[in-house]
Design a protein around this motif. Sequence first.
Motif, PDB file in Angstrom:
ATOM      1  N   GLN A  96       9.046 -71.249  13.518  1.00 41.88           N
ATOM      2  CA  GLN A  96       8.525 -72.617  13.647  1.00 41.88           C
ATOM      3  C   GLN A  96       7.315 -72.657  14.576  1.00 41.88           C
ATOM      4  O   GLN A  96       6.334 -73.374  14.305  1.00 41.88           O
ATOM      5  CB  GLN A  96       9.628 -73.543  14.163  1.00 41.88           C
ATOM      6  N   ARG A  97       7.375 -71.894  15.661  1.00 44.05           N
ATOM      7  CA  ARG A  97       6.240 -71.862  16.592  1.00 44.05           C
ATOM      8  C   ARG A  97       5.009 -71.288  15.905  1.00 44.05           C
ATOM      9  O   ARG A  97       3.902 -71.830  16.038  1.00 44.05           O
ATOM     10  CB  ARG A  97       6.591 -71.056  17.836  1.00 44.05           C
ATOM     11  N   ARG A  98       5.189 -70.180  15.175  1.00 42.71           N
ATOM     12  CA  ARG A  98       4.044 -69.575  14.511  1.00 42.71           C
ATOM     13  C   ARG A  98       3.490 -70.497  13.421  1.00 42.71           C
ATOM     14  O   ARG A  98       2.279 -70.690  13.318  1.00 42.71           O
ATOM     15  CB  ARG A  98       4.453 -68.223  13.921  1.00 42.71           C
ATOM     16  N   MET A  99       4.359 -71.080  12.621  1.00 39.46           N
ATOM     17  CA  MET A  99       3.893 -71.902  11.510  1.00 39.46           C
ATOM     18  C   MET A  99       3.376 -73.267  11.965  1.00 39.46           C
ATOM     19  O   MET A  99       2.312 -73.712  11.531  1.00 39.46           O
ATOM     20  CB  MET A  99       5.035 -72.111  10.500  1.00 39.46           C
ATOM     21  N   GLY A 100       4.135 -73.918  12.846  1.00 41.04           N
ATOM     22  CA  GLY A 100       3.826 -75.309  13.160  1.00 41.04           C
ATOM     23  C   GLY A 100       2.966 -75.526  14.372  1.00 41.04           C
ATOM     24  O   GLY A 100       2.178 -76.472  14.428  1.00 41.04           O
ATOM     25  N   GLU A 101       3.120 -74.644  15.385  1.00 41.36           N
ATOM     26  CA  GLU A 101       2.386 -74.837  16.637  1.00 41.36           C
ATOM     27  C   GLU A 101       1.120 -73.991  16.689  1.00 41.36           C
ATOM     28  O   GLU A 101       0.017 -74.499  16.891  1.00 41.36           O
ATOM     29  CB  GLU A 101       3.299 -74.498  17.820  1.00 41.36           C
ATOM     30  N   LEU A 102       1.287 -72.671  16.476  1.00 40.06           N
ATOM     31  CA  LEU A 102       0.137 -71.766  16.545  1.00 40.06           C
ATOM     32  C   LEU A 102      -0.648 -71.740  15.248  1.00 40.06           C
ATOM     33  O   LEU A 102      -1.871 -71.578  15.253  1.00 40.06           O
ATOM     34  CB  LEU A 102       0.613 -70.352  16.889  1.00 40.06           C
ATOM     35  N   GLY A 103       0.062 -71.863  14.125  1.00 39.14           N
ATOM     36  CA  GLY A 103      -0.597 -71.798  12.827  1.00 39.14           C
ATOM     37  C   GLY A 103      -0.952 -70.368  12.449  1.00 39.14           C
ATOM     38  O   GLY A 103      -0.892 -69.442  13.267  1.00 39.14           O
ATOM     39  N   GLY A 104      -1.324 -70.198  11.194  1.00 38.29           N
ATOM     40  CA  GLY A 104      -1.722 -68.867  10.748  1.00 38.29           C
ATOM     41  C   GLY A 104      -0.555 -68.038  10.282  1.00 38.29           C
ATOM     42  O   GLY A 104      -0.162 -67.072  10.943  1.00 38.29           O
ATOM     43  N   ILE A 105       0.020 -68.382   9.146  1.00 35.00           N
ATOM     44  CA  ILE A 105       1.125 -67.602   8.602  1.00 35.00           C
ATOM     45  C   ILE A 105       0.646 -66.201   8.240  1.00 35.00           C
ATOM     46  O   ILE A 105       1.300 -65.204   8.517  1.00 35.00           O
ATOM     47  CB  ILE A 105       1.715 -68.316   7.366  1.00 35.00           C
ATOM     48  N   THR A 106      -0.516 -66.149   7.596  1.00 34.51           N
ATOM     49  CA  THR A 106      -1.117 -64.852   7.291  1.00 34.51           C
ATOM     50  C   THR A 106      -2.625 -65.011   7.329  1.00 34.51           C
ATOM     51  O   THR A 106      -3.178 -65.943   6.756  1.00 34.51           O
ATOM     52  CB  THR A 106      -0.651 -64.312   5.925  1.00 34.51           C
ATOM     53  N   THR A 107      -3.284 -64.113   8.053  1.00 34.82           N
ATOM     54  CA  THR A 107      -4.737 -64.223   8.250  1.00 34.82           C
ATOM     55  C   THR A 107      -5.461 -62.890   8.084  1.00 34.82           C
ATOM     56  O   THR A 107      -6.674 -62.835   8.211  1.00 34.82           O
ATOM     57  CB  THR A 107      -5.041 -64.727   9.678  1.00 34.82           C
ATOM     58  N   MET A 108      -4.717 -61.815   7.858  1.00 31.96           N
ATOM     59  CA  MET A 108      -5.246 -60.448   7.856  1.00 31.96           C
ATOM     60  C   MET A 108      -5.678 -60.000   9.256  1.00 31.96           C
ATOM     61  O   MET A 108      -6.369 -58.997   9.400  1.00 31.96           O
ATOM     62  CB  MET A 108      -6.408 -60.283   6.861  1.00 31.96           C
ATOM     63  N   LEU A 109      -5.241 -60.730  10.277  1.00 26.17           N
ATOM     64  CA  LEU A 109      -5.532 -60.364  11.661  1.00 26.17           C
ATOM     65  C   LEU A 109      -4.242 -59.960  12.357  1.00 26.17           C
ATOM     66  O   LEU A 109      -3.196 -60.563  12.140  1.00 26.17           O
ATOM     67  CB  LEU A 109      -6.157 -61.543  12.408  1.00 26.17           C
ATOM     68  N   PRO A 110      -4.294 -58.950  13.220  1.00 22.18           N
ATOM     69  CA  PRO A 110      -3.082 -58.564  13.954  1.00 22.18           C
ATOM     70  C   PRO A 110      -2.746 -59.560  15.049  1.00 22.18           C
ATOM     71  O   PRO A 110      -3.608 -60.309  15.521  1.00 22.18           O
ATOM     72  CB  PRO A 110      -3.454 -57.202  14.548  1.00 22.18           C
ATOM     73  N   THR A 111      -1.465 -59.559  15.432  1.00 22.74           N
ATOM     74  CA  THR A 111      -1.021 -60.345  16.582  1.00 22.74           C
ATOM     75  C   THR A 111      -0.364 -59.403  17.582  1.00 22.74           C
ATOM     76  O   THR A 111      -0.004 -58.266  17.252  1.00 22.74           O
ATOM     77  CB  THR A 111       0.008 -61.413  16.171  1.00 22.74           C
ATOM     78  N   GLU A 112      -0.173 -59.913  18.807  1.00 20.53           N
ATOM     79  CA  GLU A 112       0.449 -59.071  19.826  1.00 20.53           C
ATOM     80  C   GLU A 112       1.910 -58.768  19.495  1.00 20.53           C
ATOM     81  O   GLU A 112       2.475 -57.808  20.006  1.00 20.53           O
ATOM     82  CB  GLU A 112       0.338 -59.724  21.198  1.00 20.53           C
ATOM     83  N   ASP A 113       2.523 -59.571  18.621  1.00 17.35           N
ATOM     84  CA  ASP A 113       3.911 -59.309  18.238  1.00 17.35           C
ATOM     85  C   ASP A 113       4.069 -57.951  17.566  1.00 17.35           C
ATOM     86  O   ASP A 113       5.102 -57.305  17.695  1.00 17.35           O
ATOM     87  CB  ASP A 113       4.406 -60.400  17.273  1.00 17.35           C
ATOM     88  N   ALA A 114       3.046 -57.528  16.826  1.00 23.17           N
ATOM     89  CA  ALA A 114       3.162 -56.287  16.065  1.00 23.17           C
ATOM     90  C   ALA A 114       3.402 -55.087  16.984  1.00 23.17           C
ATOM     91  O   ALA A 114       4.266 -54.239  16.707  1.00 23.17           O
ATOM     92  CB  ALA A 114       1.909 -56.074  15.221  1.00 23.17           C
ATOM     93  N   GLN A 115       2.652 -54.978  18.076  1.00 23.82           N
ATOM     94  CA  GLN A 115       2.845 -53.868  19.004  1.00 23.82           C
ATOM     95  C   GLN A 115       4.216 -53.937  19.659  1.00 23.82           C
ATOM     96  O   GLN A 115       4.890 -52.908  19.842  1.00 23.82           O
ATOM     97  CB  GLN A 115       1.748 -53.853  20.073  1.00 23.82           C
ATOM     98  N   TRP A 116       4.665 -55.156  19.990  1.00 22.98           N
ATOM     99  CA  TRP A 116       6.011 -55.279  20.569  1.00 22.98           C
ATOM    100  C   TRP A 116       7.052 -54.726  19.603  1.00 22.98           C
ATOM    101  O   TRP A 116       7.954 -53.985  19.996  1.00 22.98           O
ATOM    102  CB  TRP A 116       6.310 -56.742  20.888  1.00 22.98           C
ATOM    103  N   VAL A 117       6.937 -55.107  18.327  1.00 23.64           N
ATOM    104  CA  VAL A 117       7.911 -54.640  17.336  1.00 23.64           C
ATOM    105  C   VAL A 117       7.810 -53.132  17.161  1.00 23.64           C
ATOM    106  O   VAL A 117       8.830 -52.430  17.092  1.00 23.64           O
ATOM    107  CB  VAL A 117       7.704 -55.361  15.992  1.00 23.64           C
ATOM    108  N   GLY A 118       6.605 -52.602  17.091  1.00 17.68           N
ATOM    109  CA  GLY A 118       6.442 -51.158  16.961  1.00 17.68           C
ATOM    110  C   GLY A 118       7.082 -50.406  18.114  1.00 17.68           C
ATOM    111  O   GLY A 118       7.786 -49.400  17.915  1.00 17.68           O
TER     112      GLY A 118
END
Length: 455
Positions: free
Chosen positions: A97-119
């Motif tokens: 909900q935060r990503r979709m409704g507050e921050l926006g950008g479901i998919t943009t072809m840009l990385p987010t800091e979440d990806a490194q955390w998950v990796g």
Amino acid sequence: MATLDRTRLASLLDAEQAAYTGNHPRSRDLFGEAGNLFGRVPMTWMNMWTGGFPLYLDRATGNRVTDVDGHTYIDFALGDTGAMAGHSPAPTVAAVQRRMGELGGITTMLPTEDAQWVGAELTRRFGVPLWSFTLSATDANRWAIRLARLATGRPKVLVFAYCYHGSVDEAFALPGPEGKTESRPGNVAPPVDLDLTTRAVTWNDLDAVEKALAHGDVAAILTEPALTNIGIVPPEPGFMEGLRELATKYGALLMIDETHTFSTGWGGATRAWGLQPDIFVIGKSIGGGIPSGAYGITEEVARAVTRHTDAGEADIVDVGGVGGTLAGNALSTAAMRATLGEVLTEDAFAHTTELATAFTAGVQATLDELDVTWSINQLGARAEYRFARPAPTTGEASAAAADEELDAYMHLAMVNRGILMTPFHNMALMCPETSREDVDRHTAVFREVVGALFG
């Protein structure tokens, strides 16, 4: 030893079918109205649900599912592992909900800091240092197989009969006469003869593995730590260690797919059993139900790949056949971070494994009491019974234990008493919101419906 009376089974099945049809008029009507859907369902495998039509979903939370006719079920299917975190876990919902409704950008072809955390979290759990993201384990397997071929310069993949790796073309294979690989029955239009892409051998047979590897054309051994989609068939002592040794000896990569066996524990069977994959694949559950998948590779595999890309012999950035526009999107990485960080924790696995142990004991108690020649195996939070005793040790033997009438009876009898089991097989999975009372309810229902057959 209890003997199955087929006439009695047929009579019981008819009664359960009639009850199912009568209790679900709205689901039946929706299925009948779905004329613009191929097979009348959003995806054709949904017709695996027993009863002539599937239940239609109204809502779901935790381990409870409510259909459009108002019936609520204890859900042990959990989306065939996709909802191992439970339906709509609160941390995942909040992150999405935060990503979709507050921050926006479901998919943009840009990385987010979440990806490194998950990796980093995947490395912490499974030990493999470098990761790429997909939207399913099927895609993770497909793309990782391409990298394995590039890294080794070899064309084939070794798989095990009745393995499960999603809809990967190379995996629908069985060992045939004189070592020739055959297509698994029901495989839809394989693009080429499976013998051109795959060597298939029997699970738990190291001699067969070595014979296949000796040809020198296998890029990777693609395997689950235990067979799952044909019933849980564990490795025999020394088998997984033997695969590692043989892969190294013959210059193949060991590629471990833990999409289902992640149920083993916080770090899957890979951590629990000390496995050493060159390539690691996971999907389904890690995004809490949001389409997510990942594959990890060792530094050695990465160097072997980049030697070819640096030389201009392959392209993993643009048109090389690895990747997809939506893969690694902001929504799925947010979901994975929340699910791995706050839902599928070490404490959660301790809880779900304890419940699966109780589930297994409950089933075994009925089998012992009635002397029914079935068996049950457990893999952490996952348990499954099979219509054979002793438990099968190969995929072929487990497949041979299938019984469509028994499957239909058991699934319908469970549904009619408020319990969902996985439609593809008799698998039960625990999630963090599953309770001991839920398990005890299954034990009682299992005793009732099996007792009706053999009591």
